[in-house]
Design a protein around this motif. Structure first.
Motif, PDB file in Angstrom:
ATOM      1  N   PHE A 138     -13.709  24.576  18.812  1.00  0.00           N
ATOM      2  CA  PHE A 138     -14.465  25.036  19.935  1.00  0.00           C
ATOM      3  C   PHE A 138     -15.257  26.350  19.196  1.00  0.00           C
ATOM      4  CE2 PHE A 138     -12.504  22.039  22.527  1.00  0.00           C
ATOM      5  CZ  PHE A 138     -13.293  21.828  23.614  1.00  0.00           C
ATOM      6  N   GLY A 139     -16.485  26.549  19.388  1.00  0.00           N
ATOM      7  CA  GLY A 139     -16.862  27.789  18.892  1.00  0.00           C
ATOM      8  C   GLY A 139     -18.336  27.789  18.633  1.00  0.00           C
ATOM      9  N   ARG A 140     -19.466  28.753  18.696  1.00  0.00           N
ATOM     10  CA  ARG A 140     -20.700  28.670  18.341  1.00  0.00           C
ATOM     11  C   ARG A 140     -21.019  28.544  16.606  1.00  0.00           C
ATOM     12  NH1 ARG A 140     -23.055  27.094  20.916  1.00  0.00           N
ATOM     13  NH2 ARG A 140     -24.055  28.396  22.511  1.00  0.00           N
ATOM     14  N   GLY A 141     -21.458  27.511  16.555  1.00  0.00           N
ATOM     15  CA  GLY A 141     -21.728  27.148  15.186  1.00  0.00           C
ATOM     16  C   GLY A 141     -20.722  26.265  14.300  1.00  0.00           C
ATOM     17  N   GLY A 142     -19.721  25.934  15.036  1.00  0.00           N
ATOM     18  CA  GLY A 142     -18.645  25.308  14.155  1.00  0.00           C
ATOM     19  C   GLY A 142     -19.127  23.836  14.378  1.00  0.00           C
ATOM     20  N   ALA A 143     -19.984  23.287  15.095  1.00  0.00           N
ATOM     21  CA  ALA A 143     -20.446  21.822  14.645  1.00  0.00           C
ATOM     22  C   ALA A 143     -21.843  22.044  14.451  1.00  0.00           C
ATOM     23  CB  ALA A 143     -20.475  21.071  16.308  1.00  0.00           C
ATOM     24  N   ASP A 144     -22.852  22.868  14.751  1.00  0.00           N
ATOM     25  CA  ASP A 144     -24.217  22.967  14.580  1.00  0.00           C
ATOM     26  C   ASP A 144     -24.533  24.393  13.720  1.00  0.00           C
ATOM     27  OD1 ASP A 144     -26.739  22.599  14.282  1.00  0.00           O
ATOM     28  OD2 ASP A 144     -27.115  22.855  16.485  1.00  0.00           O
ATOM     29  N   MET A 145     -24.249  24.555  12.584  1.00  0.00           N
ATOM     30  CA  MET A 145     -23.761  23.613  11.670  1.00  0.00           C
ATOM     31  C   MET A 145     -22.937  24.168  10.515  1.00  0.00           C
ATOM     32  SD  MET A 145     -26.745  21.967   9.431  1.00  0.00           S
ATOM     33  CE  MET A 145     -25.448  21.060   8.173  1.00  0.00           C
ATOM     34  N   LYS A 146     -22.357  25.109  10.874  1.00  0.00           N
ATOM     35  CA  LYS A 146     -21.559  25.888   9.811  1.00  0.00           C
ATOM     36  C   LYS A 146     -20.300  25.055   9.628  1.00  0.00           C
ATOM     37  CE  LYS A 146     -23.538  30.355  10.771  1.00  0.00           C
ATOM     38  NZ  LYS A 146     -22.992  31.670  11.327  1.00  0.00           N
ATOM     39  N   GLY A 147     -19.868  24.120  10.145  1.00  0.00           N
ATOM     40  CA  GLY A 147     -18.844  23.265   9.845  1.00  0.00           C
ATOM     41  C   GLY A 147     -19.220  22.392   8.601  1.00  0.00           C
ATOM     42  N   GLY A 148     -20.338  21.895   8.779  1.00  0.00           N
ATOM     43  CA  GLY A 148     -20.758  20.977   7.664  1.00  0.00           C
ATOM     44  C   GLY A 148     -21.099  21.610   6.515  1.00  0.00           C
ATOM     45  N   GLY A 149     -21.608  22.850   6.602  1.00  0.00           N
ATOM     46  CA  GLY A 149     -22.166  23.739   5.532  1.00  0.00           C
ATOM     47  C   GLY A 149     -20.679  24.191   4.858  1.00  0.00           C
ATOM     48  N   SER A 150     -19.569  24.496   5.402  1.00  0.00           N
ATOM     49  CA  SER A 150     -18.132  24.708   4.835  1.00  0.00           C
ATOM     50  C   SER A 150     -17.646  23.865   4.093  1.00  0.00           C
ATOM     51  CB  SER A 150     -17.240  25.216   6.160  1.00  0.00           C
ATOM     52  OG  SER A 150     -17.755  26.414   6.805  1.00  0.00           O
ATOM     53  N   ILE A 151     -17.893  22.286   4.509  1.00  0.00           N
ATOM     54  CA  ILE A 151     -17.577  21.274   3.843  1.00  0.00           C
ATOM     55  C   ILE A 151     -18.301  21.363   2.384  1.00  0.00           C
ATOM     56  CG2 ILE A 151     -17.783  18.732   3.597  1.00  0.00           C
ATOM     57  CD1 ILE A 151     -17.489  18.992   6.842  1.00  0.00           C
ATOM     58  N   GLN A 152     -19.677  21.524   2.410  1.00  0.00           N
ATOM     59  CA  GLN A 152     -20.357  21.534   1.319  1.00  0.00           C
ATOM     60  C   GLN A 152     -20.072  22.678   0.270  1.00  0.00           C
ATOM     61  OE1 GLN A 152     -24.620  22.005   2.707  1.00  0.00           O
ATOM     62  NE2 GLN A 152     -24.538  19.936   3.338  1.00  0.00           N
ATOM     63  N   LEU A 153     -19.782  23.953   0.812  1.00  0.00           N
ATOM     64  CA  LEU A 153     -19.127  24.967  -0.028  1.00  0.00           C
ATOM     65  C   LEU A 153     -18.114  24.660  -0.441  1.00  0.00           C
ATOM     66  CD1 LEU A 153     -20.451  27.761   2.402  1.00  0.00           C
ATOM     67  CD2 LEU A 153     -21.112  27.258   0.142  1.00  0.00           C
ATOM     68  N   ALA A 154     -17.019  24.099   0.250  1.00  0.00           N
ATOM     69  CA  ALA A 154     -15.614  23.839  -0.331  1.00  0.00           C
ATOM     70  C   ALA A 154     -15.631  22.700  -1.502  1.00  0.00           C
ATOM     71  CB  ALA A 154     -14.812  23.349   0.752  1.00  0.00           C
ATOM     72  N   LEU A 155     -16.717  21.707  -1.293  1.00  0.00           N
ATOM     73  CA  LEU A 155     -16.758  20.821  -2.465  1.00  0.00           C
ATOM     74  C   LEU A 155     -17.283  21.348  -3.809  1.00  0.00           C
ATOM     75  CD1 LEU A 155     -17.884  17.787  -0.161  1.00  0.00           C
ATOM     76  CD2 LEU A 155     -15.794  17.878  -1.432  1.00  0.00           C
ATOM     77  N   LEU A 156     -18.360  22.050  -3.467  1.00  0.00           N
ATOM     78  CA  LEU A 156     -19.011  22.620  -4.821  1.00  0.00           C
ATOM     79  C   LEU A 156     -18.105  23.657  -5.365  1.00  0.00           C
ATOM     80  CD1 LEU A 156     -21.921  23.250  -5.878  1.00  0.00           C
ATOM     81  CD2 LEU A 156     -21.847  25.752  -4.765  1.00  0.00           C
ATOM     82  N   GLU A 157     -17.324  24.463  -4.848  1.00  0.00           N
ATOM     83  CA  GLU A 157     -16.179  25.118  -5.739  1.00  0.00           C
ATOM     84  C   GLU A 157     -15.176  24.323  -6.135  1.00  0.00           C
ATOM     85  OE1 GLU A 157     -12.754  28.555  -5.054  1.00  0.00           O
ATOM     86  OE2 GLU A 157     -13.851  27.896  -3.222  1.00  0.00           O
ATOM     87  N   ARG A 158     -14.680  23.094  -5.636  1.00  0.00           N
ATOM     88  CA  ARG A 158     -13.928  22.047  -6.312  1.00  0.00           C
ATOM     89  C   ARG A 158     -14.768  21.431  -7.590  1.00  0.00           C
ATOM     90  NH1 ARG A 158      -8.925  20.830  -4.059  1.00  0.00           N
ATOM     91  NH2 ARG A 158      -8.645  22.683  -2.461  1.00  0.00           N
ATOM     92  N   TYR A 159     -15.749  21.072  -7.287  1.00  0.00           N
ATOM     93  CA  TYR A 159     -16.598  20.624  -8.593  1.00  0.00           C
ATOM     94  C   TYR A 159     -16.625  21.750  -9.615  1.00  0.00           C
ATOM     95  CZ  TYR A 159     -17.940  17.122  -5.093  1.00  0.00           C
ATOM     96  OH  TYR A 159     -17.915  15.894  -4.130  1.00  0.00           O
ATOM     97  N   SER A 160     -16.723  22.789  -9.266  1.00  0.00           N
ATOM     98  CA  SER A 160     -17.220  23.966 -10.314  1.00  0.00           C
ATOM     99  C   SER A 160     -15.892  24.195 -11.126  1.00  0.00           C
ATOM    100  CB  SER A 160     -17.536  25.099  -9.876  1.00  0.00           C
ATOM    101  OG  SER A 160     -16.367  25.743  -8.883  1.00  0.00           O
ATOM    102  N   ARG A 161     -14.653  23.824 -10.800  1.00  0.00           N
ATOM    103  CA  ARG A 161     -13.404  23.897 -11.619  1.00  0.00           C
ATOM    104  C   ARG A 161     -13.464  22.575 -12.724  1.00  0.00           C
ATOM    105  NH1 ARG A 161      -9.215  24.355  -6.326  1.00  0.00           N
ATOM    106  NH2 ARG A 161     -10.141  26.145  -5.474  1.00  0.00           N
ATOM    107  N   MET A 162     -14.016  21.815 -12.399  1.00  0.00           N
ATOM    108  CA  MET A 162     -13.735  20.403 -13.468  1.00  0.00           C
ATOM    109  C   MET A 162     -14.465  20.791 -14.618  1.00  0.00           C
ATOM    110  SD  MET A 162     -14.615  17.473 -10.701  1.00  0.00           S
ATOM    111  CE  MET A 162     -14.076  16.181 -11.817  1.00  0.00           C
ATOM    112  N   GLU A 163     -13.980  20.353 -15.773  1.00  0.00           N
ATOM    113  CA  GLU A 163     -14.437  20.440 -17.014  1.00  0.00           C
ATOM    114  C   GLU A 163     -15.382  19.133 -17.268  1.00  0.00           C
ATOM    115  OE1 GLU A 163     -11.807  20.922 -20.217  1.00  0.00           O
ATOM    116  OE2 GLU A 163     -10.933  22.920 -19.205  1.00  0.00           O
ATOM    117  N   HIS A 164     -16.325  19.094 -17.920  1.00  0.00           N
ATOM    118  CA  HIS A 164     -17.411  17.842 -18.384  1.00  0.00           C
ATOM    119  C   HIS A 164     -17.803  17.177 -17.188  1.00  0.00           C
ATOM    120  CE1 HIS A 164     -16.118  18.739 -22.405  1.00  0.00           C
ATOM    121  NE2 HIS A 164     -14.760  18.349 -22.170  1.00  0.00           N
TER     122      HIS A 164
END
Length: 561
Positions: A138-164
């Motif tokens: 529960f919480g303001r913005g958790g659903a709409d839509m910082k939750g989705g934004g946090s998923i995107q940011l976490a994935l971007l960081e994971r991709y940034s660690r990969m070589e090639h």
């Protein structure tokens, strides 16, 4: 353990850590506090080793002329090749008035859950169940839509660690989605600039707005987004004392008929396949009287919202014109009938009523004033528009009030006092978009929903259905545009505030035009005290579904768990 098997390991904690900090930024839409989210994102990205090594791959893109100096924040993992996937999310949130005494907990999910437990019996049944089971955050913005934004940011960081890394991934975080989408309209120009600078080939834009489930056992992928258009109606009447009603023309009478003829009118609702846009509804209605007296009002004004799946602005406005003409004809007929009956028992004031149907769009009204007063009118009009734009930026007047103030101003230069209806459009305008409308859709994009459904069925025992339009209205509307030049002409002719204050970057949209999809977590009760997002979706399912989409579209086997 190989890179392939570690890419998403432990990402749940990353998403939670990002989200809890992201939610703390109280980025209320169309306020200076949206800068808090922007600063958070810049700080977050600057701490990632990849972006410290490649500072040119992240930053901000200013919104021209913005009253709060807001900007789009972006980060790009530049890999091998031109194929590029864009993630988009908005970082503004709506106000928290309905939280009342719980306002101080609105942005702290754990503390809010504790406080809600104390009043759980007063919550709706479904919200109480989700709270007690602990399955939703529960919480303001958790659903709409910082939750989705946090998923995107976490994935971007994971991709940034990969070589090639094969391909490229861009995250853009935009302000103002809950208002006029100024952030996304600027974001389109950022993407056009990045496309030119790095010779990118945009494969798809993925938004992560929360989805609502019709069937709780099935998720939803949206391959497009509903359009939105807001027609306005201005009815100019003719003043008279209430004791002399047949000497005047009451604009409320005609406006009421127009409202009755448009509210929930399914003739405005597009149907595409088995999907239908909701019918229109009125959002604003007001007469011009500022105090009580015994005269009828001189004018009445209002606007209503129409959601579209396929219609263009020109097609919608033609329907609006038709209803205005028919409503005018009907009211004049009824007035004449009443007048004839009245004349049978009272001495008539004239042989017949003088009123004639007169309906026009705003462009014709403007030209009428220009013809009568030439450059003087044009100069005064521009000054009025500049003044109103500044008032809107200062927050002393809203966009609807400003629109009608401009219409009233033009009427000061109109010599013909006869009643008439003027119609047009108020910002914002959201184009309807769907992958259905691409004639050359790449096979891997065309089959993406089916491939992802097969993945979720195999991985989680859960189906995801496909819809062609996300009906919650989203920034995906600016991923492509049909008949851009014609749409631009329609907006210029019908929208008084189109120009410096509000514009659609049609050329940039056409330049970056790409398919789109919404892949977001399951959420409930957006904009309410009980706004919440499913934890399993947030932390586990959705990041893996999006990652699967990236692996399929970039043909990157290293991303497959």
């Amino acid at each position: 353990m190989s890179e392939r098997h570690t890419i998403l390991q432990g990402i749940e904690k990353d998403i939670q850590n990002i989200l809890y900090r992201y939610m703390k930024t109280q980025s209320f839409t169309y306020t200076e506090r949206e800068k808090e989210a922007e600063q958070f994102l810049v700080d977050h990205l600057s701490k990632i080793p990849y972006f410290r090594e490649h500072p040119e791959h992240f930053g901000t893109w200013s919104i021209p002329g913005d009253p709060f100096d807001r900007a789009v924040c972006y980060g790009m993992v530049k890999g091998e090749g031109d194929d590029t996937i864009v993630f988009v999310h908005h970082n503004d949130v709506v106000e928290i008035e309905d939280f009342k005494l719980l306002k101080s907990y609105a942005f702290s999910p754990d503390e809010l859950a504790e406080e809600l437990m104390k009043i759980r019996d007063s919550l709706p049944k479904d919200a109480k169940k989700d709270l007690e089971e602990g399955t939703f955050l529960f919480g303001r913005g958790g659903a709409d839509m910082k939750g989705g934004g946090s998923i995107q940011l976490a994935l971007l960081e994971r991709y940034s660690r990969m070589e090639h890394f094969r391909g490229n991934v861009i995250v853009i975080a935009v302000p103002d989605e809950e208002n006029l989408s100024a952030g996304m309209r600027a974001g389109v120009e950022l993407l056009a600039e990045l496309k030119d600078r790095y010779k990118l080939n945009y494969k798809i834009m993925i938004n992560s707005e929360p989805h609502q489930r019709k069937d709780f056992s099935q998720g939803i992928f949206s391959e497009g987004s509903v359009g939105k258009i807001m027609p306005f109606i201005y009815v100019r009447g003719y003043l008279s004392h209430i004791g002399k009603v047949f000497e005047g023309f009451n604009p409320l009478n005609l406006m009421s008929e127009i409202v009755r003829s448009t509210e929930l009118n399914m003739d405005f609702s597009d149907v595409v396949g088995n999907e239908s846009a909701p019918p229109p509804t009125w959002l604003y209605l007001k007469d011009s009287k500022k105090q009580y007296d015994v005269s009828m009002p001189l004018s009445a004004s209002g606007c209503f919202s129409i959601l579209t799946l396929d219609q263009s602005p020109a097609e919608v406005m033609e329907k609006v014109k038709g209803i205005c003409v028919r409503s005018f004809d009907k009211i004049i007929g009824e007035m004449n009938e009443s007048y004839n009956r009245f004349s049978e028992v009272a001495e008539p004031v004239a042989k017949g009523l003088p009123w004639k149907t007169k309906v026009m769009d705003f462009a014709r009204l403007y030209e009428e004033a220009c013809s009568a007063h030439g450059q003087r009118f044009k100069a005064e009009y521009e000054r009025k528009l500049e003044y109103l734009s500044q008032q809107m930026k200062d927050g002393s007047i809203n966009i609807i009030e400003s629109n009608f103030a401009l219409v009233e101003f033009v009427f000061d230069y109109i010599g013909d006092l006869a009643p008439r209806v003027v119609y047009g459009l108020i910002p914002p305008y959201y184009p309807n978009v769907s992958n259905l409308y691409f004639t050359d859709l790449a096979p891997e994009v065309a089959s993406l929903s089916e491939q992802l459904d097969a993945y979720t069925t195999r991985q989680y025992g859960q189906h995801y259905t496909r819809e062609y339009f996300y009906t919650g209205i989203s920034d995906l509307s600016y991923t492509s545009i049909k008949d851009g030049a014609k749409t631009l002409d329609s907006l210029k002719n019908s929208m008084p505030l189109f120009g410096d204050f509000y514009r659609i970057p049609v050329e940039a949209i056409e330049k970056i035009a790409m398919p789109c999809m919404n892949i977001g977590p399951w959420g409930k009760d957006f904009h309410k005290l009980t706004e919440r997002v499913c934890k399993e979706d947030l932390y586990e399912r959705t990041p893996r579904i999006i990652n699967k989409a990236v692996s399929l579209l970039l043909e990157n086997p290293l991303l497959t768990e």
